[in-house]
Design a protein around this motif. Sequence first.
Motif, short mmCIF file in Angstrom:
data_model
loop_
_atom_site.label_atom_id
_atom_site.label_comp_id
_atom_site.label_asym_id
_atom_site.label_seq_id
_atom_site.Cartn_x
_atom_site.Cartn_y
_atom_site.Cartn_z
N UNK A 212 0.83 -1.19 -0.11
CA UNK A 212 -0.17 -0.01 0.08
C UNK A 212 0.79 1.39 -0.17
N UNK A 215 1.37 2.53 -3.44
CA UNK A 215 -0.06 3.47 -4.06
C UNK A 215 -0.25 4.74 -3.21
N UNK A 218 2.12 7.24 -4.58
CA UNK A 218 2.09 7.45 -5.84
C UNK A 218 0.63 8.59 -5.98
N UNK A 219 -0.13 8.22 -5.09
CA UNK A 219 -1.45 9.05 -5.05
C UNK A 219 -1.01 10.48 -4.52
N UNK A 222 0.47 12.41 -7.38
CA UNK A 222 -0.67 12.62 -8.12
C UNK A 222 -1.38 13.84 -7.76
N UNK A 225 -1.69 17.14 -9.58
CA UNK A 225 -1.99 17.36 -10.93
C UNK A 225 -3.52 18.02 -11.00
N UNK A 228 -6.99 16.18 -10.73
CA UNK A 228 -7.18 15.75 -9.35
C UNK A 228 -7.89 16.77 -8.63
N UNK A 231 -11.15 16.76 -6.93
CA UNK A 231 -11.25 15.82 -5.64
C UNK A 231 -10.40 16.27 -4.47
N UNK B 215 -17.33 13.59 -3.20
CA UNK B 215 -15.72 13.25 -3.44
C UNK B 215 -15.57 11.92 -4.01
N UNK B 218 -16.59 11.22 -7.34
CA UNK B 218 -15.82 11.77 -8.49
C UNK B 218 -14.52 11.02 -8.65
N UNK B 222 -13.25 9.36 -11.96
CA UNK B 222 -11.87 9.70 -12.40
C UNK B 222 -10.99 8.33 -12.52
N UNK B 227 -4.46 8.56 -16.35
CA UNK B 227 -3.31 8.98 -15.47
C UNK B 227 -3.63 8.24 -14.11
N UNK B 231 -2.15 3.92 -10.30
CA UNK B 231 -2.77 3.86 -8.80
C UNK B 231 -3.61 2.79 -8.72
N UNK B 234 -2.44 -1.45 -9.54
CA UNK B 234 -2.07 -1.99 -8.17
C UNK B 234 -2.85 -2.21 -7.10
N UNK B 238 -3.89 -5.44 -5.46
CA UNK B 238 -3.77 -5.68 -3.89
C UNK B 238 -5.09 -6.13 -3.55
#
Lengths: 260, 260
Positions: A212, A215, A218-219, A222, A225, A228, A231, B215, B218, B222, B227, B231, B234, B238
């Motif tokens: 995790x 992940x 990476x989130x 991101x 960006x 996103x 959100x 949220x 959304x 997304x 993009x 995320x 994986x 998992x």
Amino acid sequence: MKPPDDPPADSRAETPEAPPGASASGLSPKAARTRAHILETALRVLRERGYEGATMRLIAEEAGVAVGSAYYYFPSKDHLIQGFYAQLHVDHLAAVGPLLEGSKSLDERLAAVMRTKFETAAPYHGFSGALFKTAADPDSPLSPFSADSGPTRDESKALFRSVVDGAGLRKRSPLHAKLHELLWLYQMGLILYWIHDRSPGQERSYRLVDRTVPIVCRLVRLASNPLLTPVVKPALALMEEFCGPAPRAHGGSEPGTSPS
Amino acid sequence: MKPPDDPPADSRAETPEAPPGASASGLSPKAARTRAHILETALRVLRERGYEGATMRLIAEEAGVAVGSAYYYFPSKDHLIQGFYAQLHVDHLAAVGPLLEGSKSLDERLAAVMRTKFETAAPYHGFSGALFKTAADPDSPLSPFSADSGPTRDESKALFRSVVDGAGLRKRSPLHAKLHELLWLYQMGLILYWIHDRSPGQERSYRLVDRTVPIVCRLVRLASNPLLTPVVKPALALMEEFCGPAPRAHGGSEPGTSPS
DNA sequence: GTTCAGATTTGAACGCGTTCAAAATGAAGC
DNA sequence: GCTTCATTTTGAACGCGTTCAAATCTGAAC
């Protein structure tokens, strides 16, 4: 004897002549020694016999006092046990400290924190469930959301702040300011899994961390960006409303998943 | 909201000649009646006196039996109380059913489910903490991850599957297959907040739903964006590893279930 | 040294969930 | 009817966390 909807269970009305239940200050030296001795004995017995084996009678007997004395200094067994959490946190800090020295990536730092958390708590995994059980009660002083455990909780969050600050993160993101809160919540979820984890050595919990953490990180990367933004922005506003401005005076505070 | 003489709703079949502690089937008619009567009385007393007021002695007395009889049919007070959850779930289903009829958006469906959940459970909010306390114990049969509560948990997840299926979602996304599991987890977090929520009428919990549902939805929409692939992919893998192959009978997020 | 109002200590007692040997009941074969 | 056996019921008893009136101790004031 208690009717339903009992009042708030006071917790700490620390007036100068308050009962000695809350802290060590404001006690005569002898009383402070007695209190400390009971607490030490309790933690030792807890280590030796587990949560259920550490009965108040046994603790009192081993400490050489009557059960009433234990209750004179500690309002309940839960309060007595709370010292356990503090000790665990201190041990954890000592264990992660060196690992956070080098300015590594957020991935490494997060994984290090969680793995050492598990390692520190491993000896107590057997009765972590019993502890968590009382910790989950909103009325219990052991609840991670209760006022009584506020200091420990804040220290725990401070750790995650240092995790974030030490990582080479672009400070541009407005997420940065709240990230440690989110990671604290993430940690709560992992601990919840760990508590329920019956695999040998809790290996699945470690694996969950390893899988995790990338992940999550990476989130995080991101999040800046623009895609996103719809959100991230409302999510941050939400956190501002719910965690930001110290809401009511009452104990209920924020959501989460498990104790520290 | 007061169905004292409801059928036990024990549709699940237990092993035929199992001890009477597990289910209603496999008992002589008289024994089954006694068991049902004890359970009914227990739920009534629970409603009337709350969790702590509903002592085993009182339940037995009101049911006109000895305490030992209650323990003959139910291994523990927790098992006895488990009927409470089943009843709550049935009430919840009855309440959301109509609201899910029209094929609305995922936002509306999610919010409807959570709001009715809170409304259904509102009368019991006072002692929900006490219930949750025992539910949080991994060893307790009331734990949402325990084997004993498997049926109830699966039904709850099925509800979220219907929430997802009924929404006009692009089935393209591979997230679709696992989304109900994630939403179930999301629900757990909301319930945890609700339990700790001391605001009048739990209004903050409702607000949390209103603010998080958009949220979440959304984010779901997304998720199919390329993009987010690094995320989402994986993350799904998992989930496949941890919830998917079901190392043991029930498909919870729990690891191996052999009791220690 | 005596007094006396705290602070501290005591341990019996309470109600709780739970256990268990013994008693009561029921069913089946005689 | 009686005997035998398993199922069901009983309630006293156990150990737990917790309470509390009473006993003891402490130290400042006299």
